[in-house]
Design a protein around this motif. Sequence first.
Motif, PDB file in Angstrom:
ATOM      1  N   LEU A  65      33.492  24.881  27.839  1.00 56.51           N
ATOM      2  CA  LEU A  65      33.862  26.292  27.753  1.00 56.51           C
ATOM      3  C   LEU A  65      35.078  26.515  26.848  1.00 56.51           C
ATOM      4  CD1 LEU A  65      33.111  29.090  28.882  1.00 56.51           C
ATOM      5  CD2 LEU A  65      34.704  28.651  30.756  1.00 56.51           C
ATOM      6  N   LYS A  66      36.054  25.622  26.914  1.00 55.37           N
ATOM      7  CA  LYS A  66      37.295  25.705  26.123  1.00 55.37           C
ATOM      8  C   LYS A  66      37.925  27.103  26.204  1.00 55.37           C
ATOM      9  CE  LYS A  66      35.494  22.354  22.870  1.00 55.37           C
ATOM     10  NZ  LYS A  66      34.927  22.178  21.562  1.00 55.37           N
ATOM     11  N   PRO A  67      38.247  27.551  27.425  1.00 57.70           N
ATOM     12  CA  PRO A  67      38.800  28.899  27.559  1.00 57.70           C
ATOM     13  C   PRO A  67      40.227  28.992  27.038  1.00 57.70           C
ATOM     14  CG  PRO A  67      38.955  27.748  29.641  1.00 57.70           C
ATOM     15  CD  PRO A  67      38.190  26.846  28.694  1.00 57.70           C
ATOM     16  N   ASP A  68      40.595  30.176  26.533  1.00 54.79           N
ATOM     17  CA  ASP A  68      41.987  30.375  26.145  1.00 54.79           C
ATOM     18  C   ASP A  68      42.797  30.699  27.403  1.00 54.79           C
ATOM     19  OD1 ASP A  68      41.663  33.131  26.713  1.00 54.79           O
ATOM     20  OD2 ASP A  68      41.374  33.641  24.609  1.00 54.79           O
ATOM     21  N   ALA A  69      44.113  30.691  27.275  1.00 59.77           N
ATOM     22  CA  ALA A  69      44.993  30.881  28.425  1.00 59.77           C
ATOM     23  C   ALA A  69      44.766  32.226  29.110  1.00 59.77           C
ATOM     24  CB  ALA A  69      46.453  30.722  28.003  1.00 59.77           C
ATOM     25  N   ALA A  70      44.545  33.280  28.343  1.00 64.05           N
ATOM     26  CA  ALA A  70      44.335  34.609  28.937  1.00 64.05           C
ATOM     27  C   ALA A  70      43.082  34.624  29.814  1.00 64.05           C
ATOM     28  CB  ALA A  70      44.235  35.663  27.840  1.00 64.05           C
ATOM     29  N   ARG A  71      42.045  33.950  29.376  1.00 64.00           N
ATOM     30  CA  ARG A  71      40.805  33.896  30.153  1.00 64.00           C
ATOM     31  C   ARG A  71      41.016  33.127  31.454  1.00 64.00           C
ATOM     32  NH1 ARG A  71      34.898  32.006  27.801  1.00 64.00           N
ATOM     33  NH2 ARG A  71      33.710  32.557  29.646  1.00 64.00           N
ATOM     34  N   VAL A  72      41.792  32.042  31.392  1.00 57.92           N
ATOM     35  CA  VAL A  72      42.072  31.262  32.598  1.00 57.92           C
ATOM     36  C   VAL A  72      42.931  32.077  33.564  1.00 57.92           C
ATOM     37  CG1 VAL A  72      43.068  29.137  33.531  1.00 57.92           C
ATOM     38  CG2 VAL A  72      41.862  29.072  31.341  1.00 57.92           C
ATOM     39  N   VAL A  73      43.948  32.756  33.054  1.00 58.57           N
ATOM     40  CA  VAL A  73      44.795  33.597  33.914  1.00 58.57           C
ATOM     41  C   VAL A  73      43.939  34.624  34.645  1.00 58.57           C
ATOM     42  CG1 VAL A  73      46.574  35.407  33.919  1.00 58.57           C
ATOM     43  CG2 VAL A  73      46.976  33.280  32.681  1.00 58.57           C
ATOM     44  N   ALA A  74      43.049  35.291  33.928  1.00 52.73           N
ATOM     45  CA  ALA A  74      42.193  36.310  34.533  1.00 52.73           C
ATOM     46  C   ALA A  74      41.278  35.704  35.596  1.00 52.73           C
ATOM     47  CB  ALA A  74      41.375  37.018  33.460  1.00 52.73           C
ATOM     48  N   ALA A  75      40.657  34.577  35.296  1.00 50.94           N
ATOM     49  CA  ALA A  75      39.730  33.939  36.233  1.00 50.94           C
ATOM     50  C   ALA A  75      40.458  33.445  37.482  1.00 50.94           C
ATOM     51  CB  ALA A  75      38.997  32.788  35.552  1.00 50.94           C
ATOM     52  N   VAL A  76      41.594  32.783  37.280  1.00 55.69           N
ATOM     53  CA  VAL A  76      42.342  32.247  38.416  1.00 55.69           C
ATOM     54  C   VAL A  76      42.916  33.384  39.259  1.00 55.69           C
ATOM     55  CG1 VAL A  76      44.348  30.866  39.101  1.00 55.69           C
ATOM     56  CG2 VAL A  76      42.839  30.048  37.279  1.00 55.69           C
ATOM     57  N   SER A  77      43.422  34.402  38.636  1.00 60.33           N
ATOM     58  CA  SER A  77      44.031  35.517  39.368  1.00 60.33           C
ATOM     59  C   SER A  77      43.003  36.328  40.158  1.00 60.33           C
ATOM     60  CB  SER A  77      44.753  36.454  38.396  1.00 60.33           C
ATOM     61  OG  SER A  77      45.818  35.786  37.767  1.00 60.33           O
ATOM     62  N   ASN A  78      41.886  36.650  39.508  1.00 61.75           N
ATOM     63  CA  ASN A  78      40.926  37.595  40.085  1.00 61.75           C
ATOM     64  C   ASN A  78      39.652  36.971  40.636  1.00 61.75           C
ATOM     65  OD1 ASN A  78      42.645  39.726  39.169  1.00 61.75           O
ATOM     66  ND2 ASN A  78      41.797  39.424  37.128  1.00 61.75           N
ATOM     67  N   GLY A  79      39.409  35.703  40.305  1.00 63.04           N
ATOM     68  CA  GLY A  79      38.157  35.068  40.688  1.00 63.04           C
ATOM     69  C   GLY A  79      37.043  35.469  39.733  1.00 63.04           C
ATOM     70  N   VAL A  80      35.967  34.684  39.721  1.00 62.93           N
ATOM     71  CA  VAL A  80      34.793  34.955  38.879  1.00 62.93           C
ATOM     72  C   VAL A  80      33.584  34.421  39.641  1.00 62.93           C
ATOM     73  CG1 VAL A  80      33.609  34.442  36.708  1.00 62.93           C
ATOM     74  CG2 VAL A  80      36.089  34.665  36.722  1.00 62.93           C
ATOM     75  N   GLU A  88      46.898  35.484  45.428  1.00 61.99           N
ATOM     76  CA  GLU A  88      47.702  35.556  46.648  1.00 61.99           C
ATOM     77  C   GLU A  88      48.165  34.196  47.143  1.00 61.99           C
ATOM     78  OE1 GLU A  88      46.055  38.067  49.663  1.00 61.99           O
ATOM     79  OE2 GLU A  88      45.607  39.657  48.223  1.00 61.99           O
ATOM     80  N   THR A  89      47.593  33.123  46.597  1.00 59.86           N
ATOM     81  CA  THR A  89      47.971  31.787  47.074  1.00 59.86           C
ATOM     82  C   THR A  89      48.732  30.971  46.036  1.00 59.86           C
ATOM     83  OG1 THR A  89      45.807  30.898  46.441  1.00 59.86           O
ATOM     84  CG2 THR A  89      46.060  31.678  48.712  1.00 59.86           C
ATOM     85  N   LEU A  90      48.680  31.367  44.775  1.00 60.24           N
ATOM     86  CA  LEU A  90      49.442  30.707  43.716  1.00 60.24           C
ATOM     87  C   LEU A  90      50.427  31.712  43.126  1.00 60.24           C
ATOM     88  CD1 LEU A  90      46.633  28.782  41.764  1.00 60.24           C
ATOM     89  CD2 LEU A  90      48.277  27.809  43.386  1.00 60.24           C
ATOM     90  N   SER A  91      51.596  31.241  42.750  1.00 61.87           N
ATOM     91  CA  SER A  91      52.582  32.111  42.113  1.00 61.87           C
ATOM     92  C   SER A  91      52.156  32.417  40.675  1.00 61.87           C
ATOM     93  CB  SER A  91      53.956  31.441  42.108  1.00 61.87           C
ATOM     94  OG  SER A  91      53.954  30.322  41.217  1.00 61.87           O
ATOM     95  N   ASP A  92      52.755  33.452  40.102  1.00 57.11           N
ATOM     96  CA  ASP A  92      52.491  33.763  38.687  1.00 57.11           C
ATOM     97  C   ASP A  92      52.830  32.565  37.815  1.00 57.11           C
ATOM     98  OD1 ASP A  92      51.677  36.316  39.370  1.00 57.11           O
ATOM     99  OD2 ASP A  92      53.568  37.262  38.808  1.00 57.11           O
ATOM    100  N   ILE A  95      50.051  30.020  38.075  1.00 60.81           N
ATOM    101  CA  ILE A  95      48.863  30.493  37.352  1.00 60.81           C
ATOM    102  C   ILE A  95      49.059  30.342  35.853  1.00 60.81           C
ATOM    103  CG2 ILE A  95      47.464  32.532  36.813  1.00 60.81           C
ATOM    104  CD1 ILE A  95      47.887  33.375  39.786  1.00 60.81           C
ATOM    105  N   ARG A  96      50.238  30.713  35.353  1.00 63.83           N
ATOM    106  CA  ARG A  96      50.512  30.532  33.912  1.00 63.83           C
ATOM    107  C   ARG A  96      50.479  29.055  33.535  1.00 63.83           C
ATOM    108  NH1 ARG A  96      54.306  34.519  34.986  1.00 63.83           N
ATOM    109  NH2 ARG A  96      55.967  32.980  35.047  1.00 63.83           N
ATOM    110  N   ALA A  97      51.007  28.190  34.398  1.00 65.91           N
ATOM    111  CA  ALA A  97      51.024  26.756  34.107  1.00 65.91           C
ATOM    112  C   ALA A  97      49.614  26.181  34.047  1.00 65.91           C
ATOM    113  CB  ALA A  97      51.867  26.013  35.148  1.00 65.91           C
ATOM    114  N   VAL A  98      48.763  26.517  35.026  1.00 66.24           N
ATOM    115  CA  VAL A  98      47.407  25.969  35.010  1.00 66.24           C
ATOM    116  C   VAL A  98      46.619  26.538  33.839  1.00 66.24           C
ATOM    117  CG1 VAL A  98      46.206  27.593  36.584  1.00 66.24           C
ATOM    118  CG2 VAL A  98      45.525  25.185  36.517  1.00 66.24           C
ATOM    119  N   ALA A  99      46.885  27.788  33.483  1.00 69.46           N
ATOM    120  CA  ALA A  99      46.214  28.381  32.319  1.00 69.46           C
ATOM    121  C   ALA A  99      46.628  27.661  31.040  1.00 69.46           C
ATOM    122  CB  ALA A  99      46.540  29.866  32.234  1.00 69.46           C
TER     123      ALA A  99
END
Length: 108
Positions: A65-80, A88-92, A95-99
């Motif tokens: 998939l090779k997602p960019d950071a913005a796509r990972v932030v959105a997926a991790v934050s909101n679910g897909v 609600e379980t990871l800090s901002d 989330i930025r670090a994993v993205a």
Amino acid sequence: MPMRPALTLLALLLASTASADDTDQALLAQGRQVFLEQAQPSCSLCHALREAGASGAIGPDLDQLKPDAARVVAAVSNGVGVMPPFAETLSDEQIRAVAHYVSSVAGR
């Protein structure tokens, strides 16, 4: 003997680059830890990511998939789809670090 302006500038640039590399490495390490350990359930349970040694087959293969950071932030934050939201379980910061981690290592 005083440094010439060009040498001073070079020294500052090298120090700045080393500092940026250290910061990037720390962020990558933090993101890897979130991916493997801190997110519950672990990202590696569902996703394949070669650099993390993850071979999950429920979610997409992140190396393909090779997602960019913005796509990972959105997926991790909101679910897909079946992926739960982690806002609600990871800090901002987590989330930025994993993205940053996923977008930096996927497909490499």
